[in-house]
Motif scaffolding. Structure first.
Motif, PDB file in Angstrom:
ATOM      1  N   ASP A 111       9.717  -9.903   6.863  1.00  0.00           N
ATOM      2  CA  ASP A 111       8.920  -8.700   7.143  1.00  0.00           C
ATOM      3  C   ASP A 111       9.196  -7.616   6.116  1.00  0.00           C
ATOM      4  O   ASP A 111       8.272  -6.948   5.627  1.00  0.00           O
ATOM      5  CB  ASP A 111       9.233  -8.181   8.552  1.00  0.00           C
ATOM      6  N   GLU A 112      10.483  -7.409   5.797  1.00  0.00           N
ATOM      7  CA  GLU A 112      10.846  -6.398   4.799  1.00  0.00           C
ATOM      8  C   GLU A 112      10.218  -6.736   3.447  1.00  0.00           C
ATOM      9  O   GLU A 112       9.658  -5.866   2.770  1.00  0.00           O
ATOM     10  CB  GLU A 112      12.368  -6.328   4.655  1.00  0.00           C
ATOM     11  N   GLN A 120       7.646  -8.633   2.815  1.00  0.00           N
ATOM     12  CA  GLN A 120       6.183  -8.534   2.864  1.00  0.00           C
ATOM     13  C   GLN A 120       5.728  -7.086   2.671  1.00  0.00           C
ATOM     14  O   GLN A 120       4.691  -6.829   2.056  1.00  0.00           O
ATOM     15  CB  GLN A 120       5.667  -9.106   4.176  1.00  0.00           C
ATOM     16  N   ARG A 121       6.507  -6.137   3.184  1.00  0.00           N
ATOM     17  CA  ARG A 121       6.182  -4.724   2.948  1.00  0.00           C
ATOM     18  C   ARG A 121       6.318  -4.392   1.460  1.00  0.00           C
ATOM     19  O   ARG A 121       5.484  -3.657   0.893  1.00  0.00           O
ATOM     20  CB  ARG A 121       7.091  -3.830   3.791  1.00  0.00           C
ATOM     21  N   LEU A 122       7.361  -4.942   0.826  1.00  0.00           N
ATOM     22  CA  LEU A 122       7.513  -4.754  -0.614  1.00  0.00           C
ATOM     23  C   LEU A 122       6.326  -5.366  -1.359  1.00  0.00           C
ATOM     24  O   LEU A 122       5.763  -4.754  -2.271  1.00  0.00           O
ATOM     25  CB  LEU A 122       8.809  -5.409  -1.101  1.00  0.00           C
ATOM     26  N   GLN A 123       5.959  -6.591  -0.963  1.00  0.00           N
ATOM     27  CA  GLN A 123       4.857  -7.280  -1.615  1.00  0.00           C
ATOM     28  C   GLN A 123       3.560  -6.470  -1.508  1.00  0.00           C
ATOM     29  O   GLN A 123       2.798  -6.349  -2.468  1.00  0.00           O
ATOM     30  CB  GLN A 123       4.675  -8.663  -0.985  1.00  0.00           C
ATOM     31  N   ALA A 124       3.309  -5.903  -0.333  1.00  0.00           N
ATOM     32  CA  ALA A 124       2.095  -5.114  -0.124  1.00  0.00           C
ATOM     33  C   ALA A 124       2.077  -3.898  -1.043  1.00  0.00           C
ATOM     34  O   ALA A 124       1.035  -3.530  -1.591  1.00  0.00           O
ATOM     35  CB  ALA A 124       1.998  -4.688   1.332  1.00  0.00           C
ATOM     36  N   LEU A 125       3.243  -3.270  -1.225  1.00  0.00           N
ATOM     37  CA  LEU A 125       3.335  -2.107  -2.105  1.00  0.00           C
ATOM     38  C   LEU A 125       3.024  -2.487  -3.546  1.00  0.00           C
ATOM     39  O   LEU A 125       2.230  -1.821  -4.233  1.00  0.00           O
ATOM     40  CB  LEU A 125       4.731  -1.492  -2.005  1.00  0.00           C
ATOM     41  N   ARG A 172      -0.759  -3.126  -4.489  1.00  0.00           N
ATOM     42  CA  ARG A 172      -1.774  -2.068  -4.409  1.00  0.00           C
ATOM     43  C   ARG A 172      -2.541  -1.910  -5.707  1.00  0.00           C
ATOM     44  O   ARG A 172      -3.724  -1.576  -5.718  1.00  0.00           O
ATOM     45  CB  ARG A 172      -1.104  -0.740  -4.031  1.00  0.00           C
ATOM     46  N   GLY A 219       9.730   3.315  -2.460  1.00  0.00           N
ATOM     47  CA  GLY A 219       9.593   1.968  -1.922  1.00  0.00           C
ATOM     48  C   GLY A 219       9.749   0.874  -2.954  1.00  0.00           C
ATOM     49  O   GLY A 219       9.746  -0.314  -2.605  1.00  0.00           O
ATOM     50  N   TYR A 220       9.904   1.239  -4.241  1.00  0.00           N
ATOM     51  CA  TYR A 220      10.020   0.228  -5.288  1.00  0.00           C
ATOM     52  C   TYR A 220      11.461  -0.271  -5.420  1.00  0.00           C
ATOM     53  O   TYR A 220      12.415   0.448  -5.127  1.00  0.00           O
ATOM     54  CB  TYR A 220       9.550   0.794  -6.629  1.00  0.00           C
TER      55      TYR A 220
END
Length: 247
Positions: A32-33, A35-40, A43, A166-167
């Motif tokens: 989950d963590e 995947q949040r990085l991947q989404a960022l 973009r 977030g990077y």
């Protein structure tokens, strides 16, 4: 050190299923963590510099090897250059150029895997079982720590993220030195004691916008002629190794 370069290439691909039964909750939280990085990072197309250092756990301040490189991401597309090794991934192919060996590795990408970059991570978590996972926050730095079972050869992974942007800032792996040593090093070069660990650290520079023109186009590297891959003129001295049938 060719083996170190190869392992770093794999790590880069993982940074772009079934979870272990013994710690499914922790592994799921980690995915989950990430995947949040991947989404960022998805973009917009981004590129950033990377720096690798390799040290012994016994003397972490003494750098044994250092390499610089670059990564680029744009949706399902990925590019990296580490030393003399380049990796290009798009929805159809994975290409790895080993420039020292004049070798071009080509493999087909499974469509579902290309659409879900986390599938590779889930497979790794199945092969390299986790012993634990936790998150710590210290000021503007968020640290994800993953501990592995000792028999895997890995001890832990630390991923540091800028809490404001977030990077990613860095990834630090503690791995058995024997996994990084070349055979001739074990024989008569650098001595690797049983059970000795090394530290591989990847530091990430700030992301920049990316011009993707031609970067992920496989026709830059090869073309298919009579159902067989053929290198483009710029790579005429490269030999092709096909990692998949029916490219």
């Amino acid at each position: 050190m060719k083996k170190l370069t190869y392992i770093l290439t794999i790590i880069c691909l993982l940074c772009s299923g079934t979870l272990p039964a013994q710690d499914k909750k922790a592994a799921g939280a980690l995915v989950d963590e990430l995947q949040r990085l991947q989404a960022l990072y998805n973009r917009q197309p981004l590129t950033f510099d990377i720096k690798y250092t390799y040290t012994s756990e016994k003397a972490p301040d003494k750098v044994l090897e250092e390499m610089n490189g670059r990564m680029a991401m744009a949706g399902d597309n990925f590019y990296s250059v580490i030393d003399s090794t380049e990796t290009i991934v798009n929805r159809r192919y994975r290409i790895i150029l080993f420039r020292e060996d004049r070798l071009m590795y080509i493999a087909s990408m499974d469509t579902a895997r290309a659409a879900d970059p986390m599938a590779q991570l889930r497979e790794v978590l199945e092969r390299v079982p986790m012993a634990g996972y936790d998150v710590r926050e210290d000021g503007n730095v968020r640290t994800l720590r993953v501990a592995f079972n000792p028999e895997t050869g890995y001890r832990e992974m630390l991923l540091k993220v800028d809490a404001q942007t977030g990077y990613m800032q860095s990834v630090r792996y503690v791995v058995q030195s024997s996994m990084l040593a070349e055979p001739d090093e074990n024989a008569g070069g650098r001595n690797v004691a049983p059970g000795e660990y090394s530290i591989v650290t990847m530091q990430f520079g700030p992301p920049r916008s990316l011009d993707t023109t031609g970067l992920f186009d496989t026709h830059t590297y090869f073309t298919i002629v009579d159902q067989e891959p053929r290198v483009q003129p710029a790579y005429r001295d490269f030999k092709i190794f096909a990692g998949s049938p029916n490219l």
